[in-house]
Write an enzyme that holds these catalytic residues in place. Structure first.
Site, short mmCIF file in Angstrom:
data_model
loop_
_atom_site.label_atom_id
_atom_site.label_comp_id
_atom_site.label_asym_id
_atom_site.label_seq_id
_atom_site.Cartn_x
_atom_site.Cartn_y
_atom_site.Cartn_z
N ARG A 206 0.85 -1.20 0.00
CA ARG A 206 0.00 0.00 0.00
C ARG A 206 0.88 1.25 0.00
O ARG A 206 0.62 2.22 -0.71
CB ARG A 206 -0.96 -0.02 1.20
CG ARG A 206 -2.11 -0.99 1.03
CD ARG A 206 -3.14 -0.88 2.14
NE ARG A 206 -2.73 -1.51 3.38
CZ ARG A 206 -3.01 -2.79 3.71
NH1 ARG A 206 -3.69 -3.56 2.87
NH2 ARG A 206 -2.61 -3.30 4.85
N PHE A 225 -10.70 -5.67 -6.47
CA PHE A 225 -10.74 -6.48 -5.24
C PHE A 225 -10.31 -5.57 -4.07
O PHE A 225 -9.37 -5.86 -3.35
CB PHE A 225 -9.82 -7.70 -5.33
CG PHE A 225 -10.06 -8.54 -6.57
CD1 PHE A 225 -11.09 -9.46 -6.63
CD2 PHE A 225 -9.25 -8.39 -7.70
CE1 PHE A 225 -11.30 -10.24 -7.78
CE2 PHE A 225 -9.45 -9.16 -8.84
CZ PHE A 225 -10.48 -10.09 -8.88
N ASP A 247 -15.42 -4.37 -5.66
CA ASP A 247 -15.42 -5.57 -4.82
C ASP A 247 -16.82 -6.18 -4.88
O ASP A 247 -17.79 -5.47 -5.14
CB ASP A 247 -15.05 -5.24 -3.36
CG ASP A 247 -14.50 -6.45 -2.61
OD1 ASP A 247 -13.26 -6.58 -2.49
OD2 ASP A 247 -15.32 -7.30 -2.17
N SER A 248 -16.90 -7.48 -4.62
CA SER A 248 -18.22 -8.12 -4.67
C SER A 248 -18.84 -8.22 -3.28
O SER A 248 -19.88 -8.83 -3.11
CB SER A 248 -18.10 -9.51 -5.29
OG SER A 248 -17.18 -10.29 -4.57
N ASP A 297 -5.71 -7.43 -6.87
CA ASP A 297 -5.37 -8.21 -5.67
C ASP A 297 -6.47 -9.22 -5.37
O ASP A 297 -7.20 -9.09 -4.39
CB ASP A 297 -5.17 -7.26 -4.48
CG ASP A 297 -4.67 -7.97 -3.24
OD1 ASP A 297 -4.13 -9.10 -3.36
OD2 ASP A 297 -4.83 -7.41 -2.14
N CYS A 337 -2.12 -14.51 -4.07
CA CYS A 337 -1.90 -14.96 -2.68
C CYS A 337 -2.12 -16.46 -2.57
O CYS A 337 -2.37 -16.99 -1.50
CB CYS A 337 -2.77 -14.20 -1.70
SG CYS A 337 -4.53 -14.42 -1.97
N1 SAH Z 1 -6.52 -5.46 -1.63
C1 SAH Z 1 -7.28 -5.68 -0.44
C2 SAH Z 1 -7.50 -7.15 -0.14
C3 SAH Z 1 -8.21 -7.93 -1.23
S1 SAH Z 1 -8.89 -9.44 -0.66
C4 SAH Z 1 -6.61 -4.94 0.73
O1 SAH Z 1 -5.48 -4.44 0.60
O2 SAH Z 1 -7.22 -4.85 1.80
C5 SAH Z 1 -9.86 -9.97 -1.99
C6 SAH Z 1 -11.20 -9.27 -2.14
O3 SAH Z 1 -11.81 -9.74 -3.35
C7 SAH Z 1 -12.25 -9.51 -1.06
O4 SAH Z 1 -12.63 -8.29 -0.52
C8 SAH Z 1 -13.44 -10.18 -1.78
O5 SAH Z 1 -14.69 -9.69 -1.32
C9 SAH Z 1 -13.22 -9.74 -3.21
N2 SAH Z 1 -13.73 -10.61 -4.27
C10 SAH Z 1 -13.67 -11.96 -4.37
N3 SAH Z 1 -14.12 -12.38 -5.56
C11 SAH Z 1 -14.48 -11.26 -6.26
C12 SAH Z 1 -14.98 -11.03 -7.58
N4 SAH Z 1 -15.20 -12.05 -8.41
N5 SAH Z 1 -15.20 -9.77 -7.98
C13 SAH Z 1 -14.97 -8.73 -7.12
N6 SAH Z 1 -14.47 -8.90 -5.88
C14 SAH Z 1 -14.23 -10.13 -5.45
#
Ligand code: SAH
Length: 393
Positions: A206, A225, A247-248, A297, A337
């Site tokens: 970040r 994400f 995000d979903s 991510d 990850c």
């Molecule tokens: N970058 C973030 C962490 C990401 S974790 C940080 O620094 O805090 C992954 C995220 O992807 C989660 O919040 C989850 O809700 C979301 N997610 C999972 N599948 C998804 C999809 N198909 N489309 C959008 N978001 C999704």
């Protein structure tokens, strides 16, 4: 004292101090869930003291390779104290810190994060479960804190034959807390947030993202994400004109919005999409949109090596779309990850995505999890998060 005897030749990984004993390696013997067993080679030599796990493919996890070590409360208090001291040495300037990272800290199956004055723990193996009260006391002792919340609701519990368990283990209080990193603050919900509440492993990334956005003067930023908006806040702090975050998860987006406000950024500089990322990226392409900086991510698409092939296709598709949407001179922060995808394989996948997108880029940096999520020499599986920072040609 219970003993497990290994098959011939299966002692090698323990001799290299790798802590896992797979079910296929065990010739005979066993114990109750989490019970300490003596692990012996086929010819009866001592290899390790380990926690037995009758339900798991990882049938035992080593606590110690020292025959004289007694696996009793002082052992666990010592391990916890060492893990906490190791974080102090890292000098992490945040009150959101991973204090115990499982195998890497000699405590297989135990994950502990500190959020301000509250500890949040996951007990993910039969052994960690068995020693829970001892570990809980050790954690309070080592940190001088009074509140410990349990979030043992990860899928890994199921593989160990354990039921989910959540709630206060020691002390009690609000499950909403605020942490600080890089001069920013983030609200964290330890009861309902993902994992233990926040992705502490992306702390350093970040910071880097804010720096890159600033250096490049990126105006239009896309955070895919976004969860609770960590990279969104970073982009705004770096001076981005506008950040679109996808995000979903509705609750995550709500918290992300409040995190932007908490850090004093105008709401008008950010927009939020409760949507599927892959679909959204396709729409952006159709609409002819482009961005100056993009974060990808995604969640763990390949939990184990068996899922790697399908996950590889998903990673490739996401990266292909992102590279197409990125302006020349723009920067992509892309991550995996998944334990099942090595750093090498991830690099190859993103290279393939670039070829398909007709986009080349400079790999400016290779990044990993923040150092409070260590991998060790003996436990390379500790490397799960890998990222590439790519500047499009
Ligand atoms: N970058 C973030 C962490 C990401 S974790 C940080 O620094 O805090 C992954 C995220 O992807 C989660 O919040 C989850 O809700 C979301 N997610 C999972 N599948 C998804 C999809 N198909 N489309 C959008 N978001 C999704």
């Amino acid at each position: 004292m219970k003993v497990i005897r290994l098959r011939e030749g299966r002692e090698r990984s323990l001799q290299r101090r790798h802590p896992w004993v797979f079910d296929s390696a065990v010739a005979r013997g066993g114990g109750d869930p989490g019970e300490t067993v003596r692990v012996e080679s086929q010819d009866g030599r001592f290899l390790a003291w380990a926690a037995f796990s009758p339900a798991s493919g990882i049938r035992a996890r080593a606590w110690s390779f020292d025959e004289a070590q007694r696996i009793e409360p002082p052992f666990f208090h010592d391990r916890v104290a060492r893990a906490v001291q190791a974080r102090e040495r890292l000098g992490i300037a945040s009150d959101g810190v991973r204090l115990v990272h499982g195998e890497s800290d000699g405590l297989p199956g135990l994950v502990v994060d500190r959020y301000a004055d509250t500890l949040v723990a996951q007990f993910l193996s039969a052994g960690a479960e068995r020693w829970k009260p001892v570990l809980a006391d050790g954690l309070l002792q080592a940190t001088g804190l009074a509140k410990l919340y349990e979030r043992s609701d990860a899928n890994a519990r199921t593989l160990e034959g354990l039921q989910p368990a959540t709630g206060w283990l020691r002390g009690e209080g609000a499950t909403e807390t605020v942490i600080h990193e890089h001069g920013w603050s983030f609200g964290v919900d330890i009861a309902t947030g993902h994992k233990t509440g926040f992705y502490l492993d992306q702390r350093d990334s970040r910071r880097r993202f804010a720096d890159w956005v600033k250096r490049l003067g990126s105006q239009r930023v896309l955070n895919c994400f976004c969860y609770t908006g960590g990279f969104t806040v970073a982009a705004l702090a770096g001076g981005a004109g506008h950040v679109t975050s996808i995000d979903s998860s509705g609750p995550a987006l709500e918290r992300a919005r409040s995190n932007v406000a908490r850090n004093g950024f105008e709401a008008g500089r950010a927009d939020w999409m409760d949507a599927d990322v892959n679909e959204s990226l396709r729409r952006f392409l159709e609409a002819g949109r482009s961005f100056d900086a993009i974060v990808l991510d995604p969640p763990k698409l390949a939990p184990t090596a068996q899922h790697a092939e399908r996950a590889a296709r998903a990673y490739k598709d996401l990266n292909r779309l992102a590279l197409k949407l990125l302006e020349p001179g723009g920067v992509l922060f892309t991550y995996s990850c998944s334990g099942g995808i090595s750093a090498d394989l991830f690099h190859k996948i993103v290279a393939g995505a670039g070829a398909d997108a007709g986009a080349d880029g400079y790999i400016a940096e290779r990044v990993g999890a923040a150092p409070d999520h260590p991998m060790t020499l003996a436990f390379p599986e500790g490397e799960y998060l890998k990222g590439l920072i790519i500047v499009r040609k």
